[in-house]
Write an enzyme that holds these catalytic residues in place. Structure first.
Site, PDB file in Angstrom:
ATOM      1  N   ASP A 155       1.593   4.890   1.755  1.00 43.92           N
ATOM      2  CA  ASP A 155       1.335   5.777   2.887  1.00 43.92           C
ATOM      3  C   ASP A 155       1.924   7.140   2.578  1.00 43.92           C
ATOM      4  O   ASP A 155       2.997   7.262   1.994  1.00 43.92           O
ATOM      5  CB  ASP A 155       1.992   5.221   4.156  1.00 43.92           C
ATOM      6  CG  ASP A 155       1.490   3.819   4.494  1.00 43.92           C
ATOM      7  OD1 ASP A 155       0.266   3.640   4.576  1.00 43.92           O
ATOM      8  OD2 ASP A 155       2.326   2.908   4.645  1.00 43.92           O
ATOM      9  N   ASP A 215       0.850  -1.194   0.000  1.00 40.72           N
ATOM     10  CA  ASP A 215       0.000   0.000   0.000  1.00 40.72           C
ATOM     11  C   ASP A 215       0.881   1.238   0.000  1.00 40.72           C
ATOM     12  O   ASP A 215       2.108   1.126   0.126  1.00 40.72           O
ATOM     13  CB  ASP A 215      -0.945   0.006   1.207  1.00 40.72           C
ATOM     14  CG  ASP A 215      -0.218  -0.260   2.503  1.00 40.72           C
ATOM     15  OD1 ASP A 215       0.829   0.384   2.754  1.00 40.72           O
ATOM     16  OD2 ASP A 215      -0.670  -1.108   3.275  1.00 40.72           O
ATOM     17  N   ASP A 247      10.002   3.604  13.045  1.00 41.93           N
ATOM     18  CA  ASP A 247      10.633   2.445  13.673  1.00 41.93           C
ATOM     19  C   ASP A 247      12.021   2.140  13.087  1.00 41.93           C
ATOM     20  O   ASP A 247      13.044   2.324  13.739  1.00 41.93           O
ATOM     21  CB  ASP A 247       9.716   1.209  13.680  1.00 41.93           C
ATOM     22  CG  ASP A 247       9.042   0.914  12.345  1.00 41.93           C
ATOM     23  OD1 ASP A 247       9.376   1.573  11.341  1.00 41.93           O
ATOM     24  OD2 ASP A 247       8.198  -0.001  12.298  1.00 41.93           O
TER      25      ASP A 247
HETATM   26  P1  ATP Z   1       3.843  -2.759   4.980  1.00 41.25           P
HETATM   27  O1  ATP Z   1       2.688  -1.819   4.760  1.00 41.25           O
HETATM   28  O2  ATP Z   1       4.483  -3.244   3.762  1.00 41.25           O
HETATM   29  O3  ATP Z   1       3.514  -3.845   5.957  1.00 41.25           O
HETATM   30  P2  ATP Z   1       5.021  -0.436   6.170  1.00 41.25           P
HETATM   31  O4  ATP Z   1       6.431  -0.126   6.518  1.00 41.25           O
HETATM   32  O5  ATP Z   1       4.356   0.461   5.193  1.00 41.25           O
HETATM   33  O6  ATP Z   1       4.987  -1.939   5.714  1.00 41.25           O
HETATM   34  P3  ATP Z   1       2.893   0.251   7.958  1.00 41.25           P
HETATM   35  O7  ATP Z   1       2.383  -0.509   9.142  1.00 41.25           O
HETATM   36  O8  ATP Z   1       2.015   0.465   6.793  1.00 41.25           O
HETATM   37  O9  ATP Z   1       4.226  -0.478   7.530  1.00 41.25           O
HETATM   38  O10 ATP Z   1       3.384   1.645   8.530  1.00 41.25           O
HETATM   39  C1  ATP Z   1       3.806   2.698   7.693  1.00 41.25           C
HETATM   40  C2  ATP Z   1       5.013   3.385   8.288  1.00 41.25           C
HETATM   41  O11 ATP Z   1       4.662   3.949   9.564  1.00 41.25           O
HETATM   42  C3  ATP Z   1       6.191   2.484   8.579  1.00 41.25           C
HETATM   43  O12 ATP Z   1       6.996   2.304   7.448  1.00 41.25           O
HETATM   44  C4  ATP Z   1       6.911   3.247   9.671  1.00 41.25           C
HETATM   45  O13 ATP Z   1       7.650   4.311   9.139  1.00 41.25           O
HETATM   46  C5  ATP Z   1       5.758   3.832  10.463  1.00 41.25           C
HETATM   47  N1  ATP Z   1       5.346   2.936  11.553  1.00 41.25           N
HETATM   48  C6  ATP Z   1       4.383   1.986  11.514  1.00 41.25           C
HETATM   49  N2  ATP Z   1       4.270   1.359  12.678  1.00 41.25           N
HETATM   50  C7  ATP Z   1       5.169   1.902  13.499  1.00 41.25           C
HETATM   51  C8  ATP Z   1       5.546   1.690  14.859  1.00 41.25           C
HETATM   52  N3  ATP Z   1       4.942   0.758  15.608  1.00 41.25           N
HETATM   53  N4  ATP Z   1       6.524   2.470  15.372  1.00 41.25           N
HETATM   54  C9  ATP Z   1       7.128   3.424  14.628  1.00 41.25           C
HETATM   55  N5  ATP Z   1       6.826   3.657  13.358  1.00 41.25           N
HETATM   56  C10 ATP Z   1       5.870   2.918  12.779  1.00 41.25           C
HETATM   57 MG    MG Z   2       2.347   0.437   4.596  1.00 41.07          MG
END
Ligand code: ATP
Ligand code: MG
Length: 450
Positions: free
Chosen positions: A64, A62, A146
């Site tokens: 963001d 997705d 993170d």
């Molecule tokens: P994917 O969507 O492929 O699982 P993602 O990295 O995009 O991976 P998301 O859960 O969509 O993960 O979160 C988007 C972004 O928000 C992350 O890349 C990170 O920068 C931040 N983020 C998400 N969860 C946390 C957390 N628990 N602590 C700190 N930052 C976070």
């Molecule tokens: Mg994501």
């Protein structure tokens, strides 16, 4: 808000011709959101998994978006926008089932432990962040994310990538590295331990030694996480196509026991490792289906994950021919209740799980008429696949499993395996992340190895 001057981090700006991300790979909807924010005078960046995965030549799950516009300002720009979340307030821009998530830059967390600020926008307890709605600038936003590889920002104003945390170098090195002091970051949010394991398995990366070190001794802090959030995380961990590696890594880092405590103990006690084989087969089958774009259901996988916990309560830790039904049902109920305290499995999955289990003793027959009666049970297919898994792991008489396999594949009344379905493409958030899973179809048994 902490003083941005005190950070004095110089970002690395990677110009548009020095990285591989191009607009043609970004969904039209994400681009619409980015451009509308930019044209309204706000900063607008693609961030997180979108930038990370595109940089690695992968298709993002997705997209963001991060911005300096407040959620209310974002809402005023889009008719199709909803503000969600209390713990972490966000704007969701909707197009039918597709959602672009827009997050306002957050300020860094103050180093002090317990605090609850006056307007209630940020709440910490024992260093754990319960709510995080204090807004900041891009630099602070980057440093409170993170992992370094999740803190890259693709700037729609000049198509550059902004890197405050050394994420690009870690992407190249294949390294999962937390930003800041690992123990502090896990204390703030223990789910980050699960995320480290998840991203490492998904990307084939190595967790950096400093990032991995505190995990075994801090794993118990997962007990502080609401069971509903852990359910969402378990789905992301085990139903994303790398379930086998992820499961092994969760066990190695001492995390699995805080997700499936009774199962973890059963695995440790099982000298023949049959239970381990059983779980590995269940995960393999789920991985294959996910990677082939076929539907999967959490019900089947969770039924498998909890099965070892049920078995340990039975005589000889096995489900055998002359099983006392009452004892079996009691074991099922106890194992499920105990598990639900840790990971909240919604009823729509828990009920079919119970049916899969309840049918297992009924396979203990080689009578064709009795067997045929089972065919018409709506959960037959799942329960039968489950039986074959038990057979593969040596948890059931191999002759019995073979008899059933023969009967179910040659009998004309047997319900067919679930049909294949194309995986949805496009890499956008779904309104319901387990929408495809909610349809109850099961991994088929593929004796020929597909
Ligand atoms: P994917 O969507 O492929 O699982 P993602 O990295 O995009 O991976 P998301 O859960 O969509 O993960 O979160 C988007 C972004 O928000 C992350 O890349 C990170 O920068 C931040 N983020 C998400 N969860 C946390 C957390 N628990 N602590 C700190 N930052 C976070
Ligand atoms: Mg994501």
């Amino acid at each position: 808000m902490s003083d941005p001057q005190s950070l004095a981090t110089q970002p690395t700006i990677i110009a548009r011709d020095e990285h591989v991300i191009s607009r043609s790979q970004i969904s039209e909807r994400a681009l619409t959101v980015l451009y509308r924010l930019k044209n309204a005078g706000y900063g607008a960046y693609l961030v997180g998994g979108g930038v990370r995965d595109l940089s690695l030549g992968r298709e993002p799950k997705d997209f963001d978006v991060a911005t300096d516009a407040t959620p209310e300002q974002v809402k005023s720009l889009f008719r199709n926008c909803r503000l969600i979340g209390r713990r972490f307030r966000l704007a969701h821009v909707h197009w039918g089932p597709d959602i672009i998530e827009v997050a306002t830059f957050r300020a860094l967390h103050p180093p002090a432990a317990d605090e609850a600020d006056n307007d209630g926008e940020r709440v910490l307890e024992d260093g754990m962040i319960l709510r995080d709605n204090v807004y900041g600038n891009i630099e602070e936003d980057a440093l409170r994310r993170d992992f370094t590889i999740n803190a890259l920002y693709y700037n729609i104003a000049d198509f550059s990538v902004v890197d405050y945390a050394g994420g690009m170098a870690d992407l190249k090195a294949g390294r999962i590295r937390l930003i800041g002091e690992p123990a502090v970051r896990y204390r703030e949010d223990p789910v980050r331990m699960l995320r480290a394991v998840r991203f490492a398995a998904k990307l084939g990366f190595v967790i950096d030694a400093d990032t991995a070190a505190p995990i075994p001794r801090m794993a118990d802090t997962l007990d502080d996480i609401p069971a509903a959030r852990l359910f969402d995380e378990v789905l992301k961990l085990l139903m994303a196509g790398q379930g086998v590696e992820t499961f092994e890594s969760l066990r190695q880092h001492g995390l699995f026991r805080y997700l499936f405590p009774a199962t973890d103990t059963a695995l440790d006690d099982d000298v023949d490792a049959q239970l381990l084989t059983f779980l590995a087969r269940a995960l393999e089958s789920t991985d294959r289906r996910v990677n082939d774009g076929r539907p999967v259901t959490p019900a089947f996988l969770f039924a498998a994950l909890i099965w070892p916990a049920i078995l340990t309560q039975l005589p000889g830790a096995r489900l055998q021919g002359d099983i006392n039904r009452e004892l079996f049902e009691q074991s099922v109920t106890e194992a499920l209740e105990r598990q639900l305290r840790q990971v909240a499995i919604p009823k729509r999955f828990a009920l079919p799980m119970r049916e899969i289990w309840a049918l297992q003793p009924r396979f203990d027959t080689r009578s064709e008429s009795k067997a045929r009666r089972l065919f018409s049970h709506p959960r037959f297919r799942a329960a039968y696949d489950f039986l074959l898994l038990r057979g593969e792991a040596g948890l059931v008489d191999p002759e019995l499993a073979r008899w059933w396999e023969h009967f179910a594949t040659t009998s004309e009344d047997a319900p067919p395996p679930t049909p294949a379905r194309r995986r949805r493409r496009g890499g956008r958030k779904r309104r319901n992340p387990d929408a495809s899973a909610a349809q109850l179809t099961q991994p088929d048994s593929d004796p020929a190895g597909e």
